[in-house]
Design a protein around this motif. Structure first.
Motif, PDB file in Angstrom:
ATOM      1  N   GLN A   1      47.327  52.225  41.203  1.00 10.88           N
ATOM      2  CA  GLN A   1      46.771  51.487  40.076  1.00 10.88           C
ATOM      3  C   GLN A   1      47.709  50.476  39.430  1.00 10.88           C
ATOM      4  OE1 GLN A   1      45.771  54.967  37.765  1.00 10.88           O
ATOM      5  NE2 GLN A   1      44.226  55.586  39.260  1.00 10.88           N
ATOM      6  N   PHE A   2      47.356  49.192  39.561  1.00 11.65           N
ATOM      7  CA  PHE A   2      47.808  48.197  38.585  1.00 11.65           C
ATOM      8  C   PHE A   2      46.740  48.212  37.486  1.00 11.65           C
ATOM      9  CE2 PHE A   2      50.316  46.687  42.162  1.00 11.65           C
ATOM     10  CZ  PHE A   2      51.481  46.279  41.555  1.00 11.65           C
ATOM     11  N   HIS A   3      45.519  47.845  37.884  1.00 17.18           N
ATOM     12  CA  HIS A   3      44.392  47.887  36.940  1.00 17.18           C
ATOM     13  C   HIS A   3      44.027  49.352  36.693  1.00 17.18           C
ATOM     14  CE1 HIS A   3      43.154  43.575  37.297  1.00 17.18           C
ATOM     15  NE2 HIS A   3      43.896  43.689  38.378  1.00 17.18           N
TER      16      HIS A   3
ATOM     17  N   ILE B   1      48.862  42.582  43.001  1.00 19.83           N
ATOM     18  CA  ILE B   1      48.100  42.290  41.777  1.00 19.83           C
ATOM     19  C   ILE B   1      46.879  41.443  42.122  1.00 19.83           C
ATOM     20  CG2 ILE B   1      48.204  40.959  39.611  1.00 19.83           C
ATOM     21  CD1 ILE B   1      51.230  41.944  39.494  1.00 19.83           C
ATOM     22  N   ASP B   2      47.091  40.408  42.956  1.00 20.70           N
ATOM     23  CA  ASP B   2      45.963  39.552  43.374  1.00 20.70           C
ATOM     24  C   ASP B   2      44.891  40.391  44.067  1.00 20.70           C
ATOM     25  OD1 ASP B   2      46.842  37.103  42.410  1.00 20.70           O
ATOM     26  OD2 ASP B   2      47.987  36.645  44.212  1.00 20.70           O
ATOM     27  N   PHE B   3      45.331  41.260  44.948  1.00 16.24           N
ATOM     28  CA  PHE B   3      44.396  42.078  45.725  1.00 16.24           C
ATOM     29  C   PHE B   3      43.523  42.931  44.791  1.00 16.24           C
ATOM     30  CE2 PHE B   3      43.336  46.142  47.706  1.00 16.24           C
ATOM     31  CZ  PHE B   3      42.729  45.738  48.890  1.00 16.24           C
ATOM     32  N   GLN B   4      44.185  43.653  43.875  1.00 18.84           N
ATOM     33  CA  GLN B   4      43.388  44.557  43.029  1.00 18.84           C
ATOM     34  C   GLN B   4      42.556  43.778  42.006  1.00 18.84           C
ATOM     35  OE1 GLN B   4      45.151  48.010  40.771  1.00 18.84           O
ATOM     36  NE2 GLN B   4      44.012  49.104  42.340  1.00 18.84           N
ATOM     37  N   THR B   5      43.038  42.595  41.628  1.00 24.67           N
ATOM     38  CA  THR B   5      42.235  41.770  40.719  1.00 24.67           C
ATOM     39  C   THR B   5      40.977  41.292  41.445  1.00 24.67           C
ATOM     40  OG1 THR B   5      44.247  41.059  39.606  1.00 24.67           O
ATOM     41  CG2 THR B   5      42.277  39.758  39.182  1.00 24.67           C
ATOM     42  N   GLU B   6      41.135  40.852  42.702  1.00 21.39           N
ATOM     43  CA  GLU B   6      39.964  40.400  43.476  1.00 21.39           C
ATOM     44  C   GLU B   6      38.965  41.538  43.663  1.00 21.39           C
ATOM     45  OE1 GLU B   6      39.124  37.378  44.241  1.00 21.39           O
ATOM     46  OE2 GLU B   6      40.979  36.669  43.328  1.00 21.39           O
ATOM     47  N   TYR B   7      39.497  42.712  43.968  1.00 19.86           N
ATOM     48  CA  TYR B   7      38.623  43.886  44.148  1.00 19.86           C
ATOM     49  C   TYR B   7      37.837  44.176  42.859  1.00 19.86           C
ATOM     50  CZ  TYR B   7      37.423  48.830  43.896  1.00 19.86           C
ATOM     51  OH  TYR B   7      36.754  50.002  43.666  1.00 19.86           O
ATOM     52  N   THR B   8      38.554  44.182  41.737  1.00 20.13           N
ATOM     53  CA  THR B   8      37.897  44.521  40.462  1.00 20.13           C
ATOM     54  C   THR B   8      36.891  43.428  40.081  1.00 20.13           C
ATOM     55  OG1 THR B   8      39.959  45.593  39.847  1.00 20.13           O
ATOM     56  CG2 THR B   8      38.366  45.315  38.100  1.00 20.13           C
ATOM     57  N   LYS B   9      37.284  42.168  40.331  1.00 11.49           N
ATOM     58  CA  LYS B   9      36.373  41.061  40.011  1.00 11.49           C
ATOM     59  C   LYS B   9      35.079  41.166  40.818  1.00 11.49           C
ATOM     60  CE  LYS B   9      37.525  36.715  39.536  1.00 11.49           C
ATOM     61  NZ  LYS B   9      38.192  35.419  39.772  1.00 11.49           N
ATOM     62  N   GLU B  10      35.217  41.539  42.093  1.00 10.81           N
ATOM     63  CA  GLU B  10      34.005  41.650  42.908  1.00 10.81           C
ATOM     64  C   GLU B  10      33.091  42.751  42.369  1.00 10.81           C
ATOM     65  OE1 GLU B  10      33.792  41.596  47.455  1.00 10.81           O
ATOM     66  OE2 GLU B  10      32.967  43.560  46.937  1.00 10.81           O
ATOM     67  N   LEU B  11      33.679  43.899  42.050  1.00 12.05           N
ATOM     68  CA  LEU B  11      32.869  44.990  41.487  1.00 12.05           C
ATOM     69  C   LEU B  11      32.180  44.537  40.203  1.00 12.05           C
ATOM     70  CD1 LEU B  11      34.772  48.392  41.501  1.00 12.05           C
ATOM     71  CD2 LEU B  11      32.665  47.815  42.680  1.00 12.05           C
ATOM     72  N   HIS B  12      32.927  43.781  39.397  1.00  5.40           N
ATOM     73  CA  HIS B  12      32.424  43.315  38.105  1.00  5.40           C
ATOM     74  C   HIS B  12      31.148  42.491  38.259  1.00  5.40           C
ATOM     75  CE1 HIS B  12      32.917  40.709  34.336  1.00  5.40           C
ATOM     76  NE2 HIS B  12      32.588  41.924  33.922  1.00  5.40           N
ATOM     77  N   THR B  13      31.089  41.705  39.357  1.00  9.60           N
ATOM     78  CA  THR B  13      29.893  40.861  39.548  1.00  9.60           C
ATOM     79  C   THR B  13      28.667  41.701  39.926  1.00  9.60           C
ATOM     80  OG1 THR B  13      30.331  40.562  41.903  1.00  9.60           O
ATOM     81  CG2 THR B  13      31.280  38.901  40.410  1.00  9.60           C
ATOM     82  N   LEU B  14      28.878  42.957  40.298  1.00 10.24           N
ATOM     83  CA  LEU B  14      27.769  43.750  40.849  1.00 10.24           C
ATOM     84  C   LEU B  14      27.015  44.580  39.802  1.00 10.24           C
ATOM     85  CD1 LEU B  14      29.544  44.906  44.147  1.00 10.24           C
ATOM     86  CD2 LEU B  14      27.933  43.016  43.844  1.00 10.24           C
ATOM     87  N   SER B  15      27.498  44.573  38.547  1.00  7.43           N
ATOM     88  CA  SER B  15      26.780  45.337  37.518  1.00  7.43           C
ATOM     89  C   SER B  15      26.740  44.513  36.227  1.00  7.43           C
ATOM     90  CB  SER B  15      27.476  46.675  37.259  1.00  7.43           C
ATOM     91  OG  SER B  15      28.647  46.454  36.473  1.00  7.43           O
ATOM     92  N   ASP B  16      26.198  45.112  35.175  1.00  7.48           N
ATOM     93  CA  ASP B  16      26.127  44.374  33.899  1.00  7.48           C
ATOM     94  C   ASP B  16      27.310  44.734  32.988  1.00  7.48           C
ATOM     95  OD1 ASP B  16      25.493  46.951  33.157  1.00  7.48           O
ATOM     96  OD2 ASP B  16      23.668  46.424  32.057  1.00  7.48           O
ATOM     97  N   TYR B  17      28.433  45.178  33.588  1.00  6.06           N
ATOM     98  CA  TYR B  17      29.624  45.436  32.760  1.00  6.06           C
ATOM     99  C   TYR B  17      29.966  44.139  32.021  1.00  6.06           C
ATOM    100  CZ  TYR B  17      34.191  47.175  31.310  1.00  6.06           C
ATOM    101  OH  TYR B  17      35.270  47.573  30.561  1.00  6.06           O
ATOM    102  N   PRO B  18      30.220  44.207  30.699  1.00  5.29           N
ATOM    103  CA  PRO B  18      30.357  42.971  29.912  1.00  5.29           C
ATOM    104  C   PRO B  18      31.493  42.061  30.374  1.00  5.29           C
ATOM    105  CG  PRO B  18      30.104  44.880  28.497  1.00  5.29           C
ATOM    106  CD  PRO B  18      30.278  45.415  29.883  1.00  5.29           C
ATOM    107  N   LYS B  19      31.430  40.849  29.858  1.00  3.50           N
ATOM    108  CA  LYS B  19      32.371  39.783  30.237  1.00  3.50           C
ATOM    109  C   LYS B  19      33.804  40.159  29.846  1.00  3.50           C
ATOM    110  CE  LYS B  19      32.595  34.797  29.370  1.00  3.50           C
ATOM    111  NZ  LYS B  19      33.660  34.692  28.396  1.00  3.50           N
ATOM    112  N   ILE B  20      34.726  39.858  30.724  1.00  2.00           N
ATOM    113  CA  ILE B  20      36.150  40.073  30.441  1.00  2.00           C
ATOM    114  C   ILE B  20      36.913  39.088  31.325  1.00  2.00           C
ATOM    115  CG2 ILE B  20      36.114  42.080  32.022  1.00  2.00           C
ATOM    116  CD1 ILE B  20      38.476  43.234  30.370  1.00  2.00           C
TER     117      ILE B  20
END
Ligand SMILES: Cc1cc2nc3c(=O)[nH]c(=O)nc-3n(C[C@H](O)[C@H](O)[C@H](O)COP(=O)(O)OP(=O)(O)OC[C@H]3O[C@@H](n4cnc5c(N)ncnc54)[C@H](O)[C@@H]3O)c2cc1C
Ligand SMILES: NC(=O)c1ccc[n+]([C@@H]2O[C@H](COP(=O)([O-])OP(=O)(O)OC[C@H]3O[C@@H](n4cnc5c(N)ncnc54)[C@H](OP(=O)(O)O)[C@@H]3O)[C@@H](O)[C@H]2O)c1
Length: 446
Positions: free
Chosen positions: A315-317, A366-385
């Motif tokens: 975990q970074f994120h 860091i880039d890798f886990q950010t990309e992973y988290t960003k992709e997941l973020h687009t898949l649900s209605d988790y609020p903007k961040i």
């Protein structure tokens, strides 16, 4: 009605509870949920326990937190999109809070709802078996010494993976006259005042346990790396040497020829992913890595899509990644996200795993886990961040550590949720001995 078992009420389990609560608030019909935690209260590792070894019921203590632990990353990188630090504390607070402050924050949003009545505390899940149709879950109520079995349609495994220590053995340990312990059992650096401490490892526990011992008055701290040194500019009294060869009496002898008298050896040698309650066919088998294999989108078990794992990555994120995972998992469970066919799943997992295997440095990770988290973020209605700001903050933080390992926790960052900037803390971390919430929040008046 669909029944969901969540195993663990640490940050990941709480993200799962919160995700369902938010769907319910929007008028959606949510499944029946039962969350189990073997501790007496929620918060996972952040619920500090003085205990080590076994608890009062003979169950292994899962907690690895210690006194005086401060966040090792900027709080802005882990902020919840739906509940900012500003909202919780009513004002901006500094970027590197101690444990009690983060604990208070993690619990803040979940305490506002009624999720607590879904949690069975002091209850250990002892067995999960898939019967071809659904899961048979056996759990032990520790207070009443009773065992029960219930049927669930989905399992969310959120039991953490920093609870079961990996303990290597080196020659001479049996005869060492001092203390040998794993960081899992480390509770208070004061214990090592005026002592010569040897720390094994080169990751976050090694770094922080070593710094803690130094901060609270150890006579010397020698850190031994096995593959790569952390390479920070250590203050006087601390040094990094190459790999322990053996102990001879009270002397630690390293592979670079260095010899150091030692009163204590602290094994910061990491943890095991450990799922004693899962049948073998359901068990994730992995080391601590950024993309454990066999997990679609890092959460859905490839061989059984009704089994979800949360937070199993290195975990970074952390908290907002757990949220993105939990929101995604909720929508899988509620049928809003369709799982593709097995060849698509295989392709997706392979894509992430092969990218992960090529990572060479912290910035790329860091880039890798950010990309992973960003992709997941687009898949649900988790609020903007603002994940781009989080990416930038992580990289600045890494560089601050290289500049000066003693001062990086004095820096300030801005929130990816509200934009407010963390004020400078009233006391530099190096001399901030009191880690209580009260002292941390009481900024002296100008
Ligand atoms: C020493 C240390 C310091 C850390 N510091 C930071 C930090 O500064 N910042 C950061 O972002 N992250 C930090 N982390 C990372 C940490 O992993 C996450 O912050 C977070 O606690 C992970 O949440 P989790 O819910 O996955 O696991 P945990 O917090 O471990 O919670 C898991 C829960 O599952 C329960 N459980 C386990 N097995 C069972 C069972 N069989 N039945 C019922 N319940 C069960 C446990 O009782 C526990 O409450 C740190 C980790 C460690 C070890
Ligand atoms: N807030 C804080 O300040 C804080 C403090 C402590 C921990 N944490 C968190 O706790 C989590 C776990 O960190 P961790 O450092 O415990 O585990 P980790 O990141 O998995 O690192 C394990 C370390 O053990 C070393 N190791 C394994 N076997 C060894 C052996 N036989 N001899 C010598 N070294 C060996 C590894 O070295 P190799 O690289 O050579 O394999 C690696 O450096 C992280 O998420 C971290 O952020 C946070």
């Amino acid at each position: 009605m669909t029944k969901v078992a969540i195993i663990g009420a640490g940050p990941c389990g709480l993200s799962a509870l919160r995700s369902f609560e938010q769907a319910e608030k929007k008028g959606e019909k949510i499944p029946e949920i039962v969350c189990f935690d073997k501790q007496e209260d929620w918060g996972g590792l952040w619920n500090y326990s003085w205990r080590t070894g076994s608890d009062q019921y003979g169950d292994p203590v899962p907690n690895s937190m210690y006194r005086y632990l401060w966040s090792n990353g900027p709080k802005e990188c882990l902020e919840f999109a739906d509940y900012s630090f500003d909202e919780h504390f009513g004002k901006p607070i500094p970027s590197f809070p101690p444990r009690e402050v983060l604990y208070d924050y993690i619990l803040g949003r979940i305490k506002k709802g009624n999720s607590k009545n879904k949690v069975k505390f002091s209850t250990t899940v002892t067995s999960v078996v898939y019967n071809g149709n659904n899961f048979e879950v056996t759990y032990r109520d520790k207070k009443n010494a009773t065992s029960s079995t219930d049927i669930f349609d989905y399992i969310v495994v959120a039991n953490g993976h920093f609870s079961v220590p990996f303990i290597p053995e080196y020659p001479g340990m049996k005869a060492f006259p001092g203390r040998i312990m794993h960081s899992h059992d480390f509770r208070d650096a004061e214990e090592f005042r005026d002592k010569n401490v040897v720390v094994l490892g080169s990751s976050y526990s090694a770094e922080d346990v070593a710094l803690q011992c130094h901060k609270y008055g150890a006579k010397s701290v020698t850190i031994a790396y096995r593959h790569n040194p952390m390479g920070f500019n250590w203050p006087k009294g601390m040094k990094e040497v190459f790999h322990l060869d053996r102990l001879e009496g009270n002397k630690a002898i390293f592979k670079d020829g260095h010899v150091q008298e030692a009163d204590a050896v602290i094994l910061c040698t990491g943890y095991l992913h450990h799922f004693p309650f899962l049948s073998e066919d359901l068990k994730l088998n992995t080391g601590n890595r950024l993309y454990p294999p066999k997990l679609y989108k890092g959460v859905v078990w490839q061989n059984n899509h009704k089994l979800i794992y949360l937070g199993m990555q290195d975990q970074f994120h952390t908290f907002n990644m757990f949220d993105c995972q939990a929101w995604f998992a909720r929508d899988v469970i509620m049928g809003k996200i369709k799982i593709p066919d097995s060849s698509e799943i295989e392709k997706d997992i392979n894509k992430w795993v092969s990218m992960e295997e090529k990572l060479e440095n912290a910035d790329q990770m860091i880039d890798f886990q950010t990309e992973y988290t960003k992709e997941l973020h687009t898949l649900s209605d988790y609020p903007k961040i603002d994940f781009e700001l989080i990416r930038k903050t992580f990289k600045e933080w890494e560089h601050h550590k290289v500049e000066n390992i003693m001062t990086y926790r004095n820096k300030s960052f801005s929130s990816p949720v509200t934009g407010s900037i963390g004020p400078k803390h009233h006391t530099d971390w190096e001399v901030a001995m009191d880690d209580s919430l009260k002292t941390f929040l009481d900024q002296p008046k100008k």
